[in-house]
Design an enzyme around this catalytic site. Structure first.
Site, PDB file in Angstrom:
ATOM      1  N   LYS A  75       0.852  -1.205   0.000  1.00  0.00           N
ATOM      2  CA  LYS A  75       0.000   0.000   0.000  1.00  0.00           C
ATOM      3  C   LYS A  75       0.878   1.240   0.000  1.00  0.00           C
ATOM      4  CE  LYS A  75      -3.759   0.275   2.492  1.00  0.00           C
ATOM      5  NZ  LYS A  75      -4.619   0.223   3.715  1.00  0.00           N
TER       6      LYS A  75
HETATM    7  C1  E4P Z   1      -7.832   1.086   4.447  1.00  0.00           C
HETATM    8  O1  E4P Z   1      -7.096   0.952   3.502  1.00  0.00           O
HETATM    9  C2  E4P Z   1      -7.912   2.361   5.155  1.00  0.00           C
HETATM   10  O2  E4P Z   1      -6.672   2.644   5.677  1.00  0.00           O
HETATM   11  C3  E4P Z   1      -8.954   2.300   6.213  1.00  0.00           C
HETATM   12  O3  E4P Z   1     -10.111   1.675   5.718  1.00  0.00           O
HETATM   13  C4  E4P Z   1      -9.285   3.637   6.814  1.00  0.00           C
HETATM   14  O4  E4P Z   1     -10.390   3.460   7.644  1.00  0.00           O
HETATM   15  P1  E4P Z   1     -10.800   4.547   8.748  1.00  0.00           P
HETATM   16  O5  E4P Z   1     -11.252   5.767   8.037  1.00  0.00           O
HETATM   17  O6  E4P Z   1     -11.925   3.884   9.483  1.00  0.00           O
HETATM   18  O7  E4P Z   1      -9.610   4.766   9.608  1.00  0.00           O
END
Ligand code: E4P
Length: 228
Positions: A89
């Protein structure tokens, strides 16, 4: 055949074991916040997740460096240490886009993350990202429309004939997941609570209870189809 891919957005081993036992999961997504929440040796944790889900399920792990070179080094290290279907990522910064281009040349799987606009997603796709992760609820929270952004990304990817898939993220309720699926988002990553919520309905529970009561009133308590 087009599937909706479900990912669990957690690093909790218990939650991962439960969801993978019950549901049609495609993999696990993490981010630095999610891993830090477990407050344990991060590499050991990722290896344990890999062991639980197996090498064929996707595991998404984010790099922390702010330069492309640093991201590349982290990506190579994670590949070496974790293996299997690993997705690196990378946040959609200029250095991140550079890293995506370079990592693609090395044949790595890439998930572009921290996406708030359709243009960020489009450029990531052009740089070689396999998945683009728009943050639906965080967009909603700044008076935007997360589902609209997903819908625009789906359209752009389709219009330009790109294979990149949407991995919609940051969900706080079932309706957001439902709307993303309706507008053609290919995958969603949700926390354990939202994953359970996608299935739960009080009338389903009461229907099942009624079926059992009706059956047992006639055939006896604890009797099922194969022990009558
Ligand atoms: C996933 O890739 C994201 O980092 C995550 O879903 C963010 O979620 P949040 O907004 O609940 O922290």
């Amino acid at each position: 055949m087009i599937n909706l891919l479900y990912y669990l957005d957690t690093a909790s081993i218990d939650q991962i074991k439960r969801a993978f036992d019950l549901y049609p999961m495609s993999g696990v997504t993490t981010n630095p916040t999610i891993i830090a929440r477990e407050n344990t040796n991060f590499l050991g944790l990722l290896k344990e997740i890999r062991e639980v889900i197996g090498t064929e399920k996707d595991l998404h792990v984010q790099v922390l460096s702010s330069t492309a070179e640093g991201m590349l080094e982290e990506a190579r290290y994670l590949h070496e240490q974790i293996g299997g279907e690993l997705y690196i990522k990378i946040p959609v910064t200029p250095q991140g886009i550079k890293a995506m281009k370079l990592l693609k040349k090395e044949g790595m799987n890439i998930t572009a993350t921290a996406i708030y606009t359709a243009d960020q997603a489009l450029m990531s796709a052009m740089a070689g990202a396999d998945f683009v992760a728009p943050y639906v609820n965080r967009i909603d929270n700044i008076s935007g429309n997360g589902v609209d952004v997903v819908s625009q990304i789906v359209t752009l990817l389709h219009n330009y004939g790109l294979d990149t898939m949407v991995l919609a993220a940051s969900f706080k309720n079932i309706q957001q997941v439902h709307d993303v699926a309706l507008c053609g988002g290919q995958s969603v990553t949700v926390n354990a609570e939202v994953m359970d919520g996608l299935l739960s309905h009080p009338l389903t529970d009461s229907s099942v209870t009624q079926f059992i009561n009706d059956w047992e009133n006639v055939y006896g308590k604890g009797k099922i189809t194969n022990n009558l």
